[in-house]
Design an enzyme around this catalytic site. Structure first.
Site, PDB file in Angstrom:
ATOM      1  N   GLU A 128       0.630  -1.261  -0.521  1.00 11.74           N
ATOM      2  CA  GLU A 128      -0.027   0.114   0.145  1.00 11.74           C
ATOM      3  C   GLU A 128       0.982   1.255   0.099  1.00 11.74           C
ATOM      4  O   GLU A 128       1.451   1.197   0.876  1.00 11.74           O
ATOM      5  CB  GLU A 128      -0.458  -0.158   1.586  1.00 11.74           C
ATOM      6  CG  GLU A 128      -1.716   1.683   1.086  1.00 11.74           C
ATOM      7  CD  GLU A 128      -2.943   1.261   2.142  1.00 11.74           C
ATOM      8  OE1 GLU A 128      -3.953   2.297   2.605  1.00 11.74           O
ATOM      9  OE2 GLU A 128      -2.166   0.903   3.474  1.00 11.74           O
ATOM     10  N   ASP A 193      10.748   6.302  14.534  1.00 10.62           N
ATOM     11  CA  ASP A 193      10.288   7.436  14.848  1.00 10.62           C
ATOM     12  C   ASP A 193      10.783   7.699  15.587  1.00 10.62           C
ATOM     13  O   ASP A 193      10.729   7.910  16.788  1.00 10.62           O
ATOM     14  CB  ASP A 193       9.017   6.899  14.446  1.00 10.62           C
ATOM     15  CG  ASP A 193       8.788   9.549  14.364  1.00 10.62           C
ATOM     16  OD1 ASP A 193       9.421   9.421  13.384  1.00 10.62           O
ATOM     17  OD2 ASP A 193       7.601   9.414  13.832  1.00 10.62           O
ATOM     18  N   ASP A 195      11.615  11.768  17.157  1.00 13.45           N
ATOM     19  CA  ASP A 195      11.524  13.083  16.681  1.00 13.45           C
ATOM     20  C   ASP A 195      11.828  14.574  17.852  1.00 13.45           C
ATOM     21  O   ASP A 195      11.573  13.923  19.241  1.00 13.45           O
ATOM     22  CB  ASP A 195       9.735  13.448  16.870  1.00 13.45           C
ATOM     23  CG  ASP A 195       9.628  14.861  16.266  1.00 13.45           C
ATOM     24  OD1 ASP A 195       9.936  15.969  16.274  1.00 13.45           O
ATOM     25  OD2 ASP A 195       8.246  14.637  15.811  1.00 13.45           O
TER      26      ASP A 195
END
Length: 519
Positions: A128, A193, A195
């Site tokens: 996807e 991830d 940040d």
């Protein structure tokens, strides 16, 4: 000088009715509720909140709407593309984006990375993509069976960016054209991830979306620790670190055993790596058992030099009264913390490095002090101020979408480039080129080399490599990043082929391809 856009590659408008033979398009103009209500089988766990499908990365800020925001339109087939989209916060217009995709985006290597080979396989066919259009609509459940289709559709849609999701049991575009189909995620890279905003309570140089080379050191530390743990503790080898384009970094673990991990295993790995917990800025966020786990002991060894430089000197984080009090709250012995407070009150401008050394110096003067407890507390403090702070939710579920490498960050215009793990400390996010700079570099090169002819064809001799025309990315500062990525993908595909032979699988015969046709 305007950036040239090839007329042969320009994206046609209003081509919504195009039938893709290997990826049938879904019904048009689906809304958010249509996507959610009509998909009970989109994952093994049943209903999924929309916000859980998107990584909470550094794009979700005031400069680009979050994918879960109510004003973002969701669809699974292309609406008409605006003829002239307004410029984004970084000043990037649709023409600039199209020139970038035509001239610089490494479609073939991206395809090989996600496909794990040259011949199209379910790893790519059933993958996807979520495409973010110029008008802020988001196309979910896109898929591309071949590299040519991948390039053609990206040029046609000319998105601001796209995100990558899991491999499903079937082509994600088939989910509504074939009623009753069971579409479940079965594979995806293990992703992480990091940040910079999660470090706002331990950095003094910047805050929010702002970064500088001093505070980027926190991301460098995180990459060192997480990469080491993934390799040494879990045996992963193919780990691609990617700059997020503004203030963070993403990791893509591409080993087959990582891609096939079920959600409970992904959650366990995320939990293994998560040490700094809680959001209370004044409370203790690291609580560890002794003796330290080997991973934690290794992390302390990696982080202590960084703590001495970044936390104590570059950030000078304990110089203020509030942060000094926070440090004192992490000292287990009240007598010691009281003695430290008295000394620091009498010397209000005392540096963080001196305050840190005071802990050891004054500890020698406190009778009956548990020196081991103080030593343990110092290690905990090092970890609290420097250990990686992960957005663990991104890692726990296969269905999460994560921004693709090499797309353009819509807020800064910088390219989301791979970070060479062999030179982590040399990486400077502020030196990463923007899309506008790269296109200007092509123009400047072409102006200095007018009429550069294509190489004359020659009869290749055995072992020789035929000449080829220089590709546009080679004229720019993007070249080392693309070259590193190509090397990474080549090693991954080599191991994939070896793995298939070991499992007794007959690898498909690939047609001859010319690497010179990279873009």
């Amino acid at each position: 000088m305007p950036h040239s856009v090839s007329s042969n590659d320009s994206a046609p408008h209003n081509n919504d009715e195009e039938i893709l033979p290997d990826a049938p398009s879904a019904p048009e103009n689906e809304s958010v509720t249509d996507e959610q209500k009509g998909q009970p089988n989109q994952n093994a766990e049943g209903n999924v909140k929309l916000e859980d499908l998107f990584a909470n990365d550094d794009d979700d800020d005031d400069e680009f709407p979050a994918s879960s925001a109510p004003d973002v339109k969701m669809a699974s087939s292309p609406p008409p593309i605006p003829a002239a989209a307004p410029k984004g916060p970084s000043g990037i217009d649709a023409e600039t984006m199209l020139a970038f995709y035509q001239r610089l985006f490494p479609f073939r290597t991206m395809f090989q990375w996600l496909n794990h080979g040259i011949v199209p396989s379910p790893d790519m066919i059933n993958r996807e993509f979520a495409v973010f259009l110029q008008n802020e609509a988001v196309l979910r459940y896109q898929s591309y069976a071949t590299v040519d289709l991948f390039r053609k559709e990206v040029l046609r849609l000319n998105p601001t960016r796209f995100e990558i999701g899991p491999v499903y049991t079937t082509n994600p575009r088939d989910r509504k054209s074939r009623p009753g189909i069971q579409m479940k995620p079965i594979a995806k890279e293990l992703v992480f991830d990091i940040d910079m905003t999660d470090y706002d309570d331990v950095r003094t140089c910047c805050s929010g979306a702002q970064i500088c080379q001093k505070c980027w050191a926190f991301i460098t530390m995180a990459i060192k620790v997480i990469d080491g743990a993934l390799r040494e503790d879990f045996g992963f080898e193919h780990i691609l670190w990617v700059y997020s384009g503004r203030r963070g970094a993403h990791a893509w673990v591409g080993d087959l055993k990582a891609r096939q991990l079920p959600d409970d295993r992904r959650k366990a790995i995320a939990g293994y790596l998560e040490i700094v917990k809680g959001n209370d800025k004044s409370g203790k966020r690291v609580n560890l058992k002794r003796p330290l786990h080997p991973h934690i002991a290794r992390s302390v060894k990696i982080l202590e030099p960084h703590f001495n430089q970044t936390t104590l000197i570059d950030q000078d984080v304990f110089v203020g009264e509030q942060q000094a009090e926070r440090l004192l709250s992490l000292i287990p012995d009240k007598k010691l913390s009281d003695a430290l407070r008295r000394k620091w009150d009498s010397m209000p401008d005392r540096s963080s490095a001196n305050k840190w050394n005071d802990i050891v110096t004054l500890a020698q003067t406190v009778p009956g002090l548990d020196t081991k407890a103080v030593t343990d507390a110092r290690y905990d403090i090092v970890l609290e101020y420097t250990y990686p702070r992960l957005d663990a939710e991104v890692s726990k579920k296969m269905i999460h979408l994560l921004k693709s490498p090499f797309v353009v960050h819509p807020g800064t215009g910088r390219i989301c480039v791979p970070i060479d793990g062999r030179a982590i400390e040399e990486f400077n996010p502020l030196a990463v080129p923007t899309v506008t700079e790269l296109l200007n570099e092509i123009d400047e090169y072409d102006a200095k080399n007018p009429g550069e002819p294509a190489p004359e064809p020659e009869i290749p001799t055995e072992g020789s490599v035929p000449d080829r025309k220089m590709q546009d990315y080679e004229k720019t500062r993007l070249k080392p990043y693309v070259d590193y990525f190509r090397s990474f993908v080549a090693n991954l595909m080599k191991d994939e082929r070896s793995g298939k032979r070991e499992r007794g699988e007959e690898p498909a015969k690939a047609t001859t391809t010319n690497d010179a046709m990279e873009f």
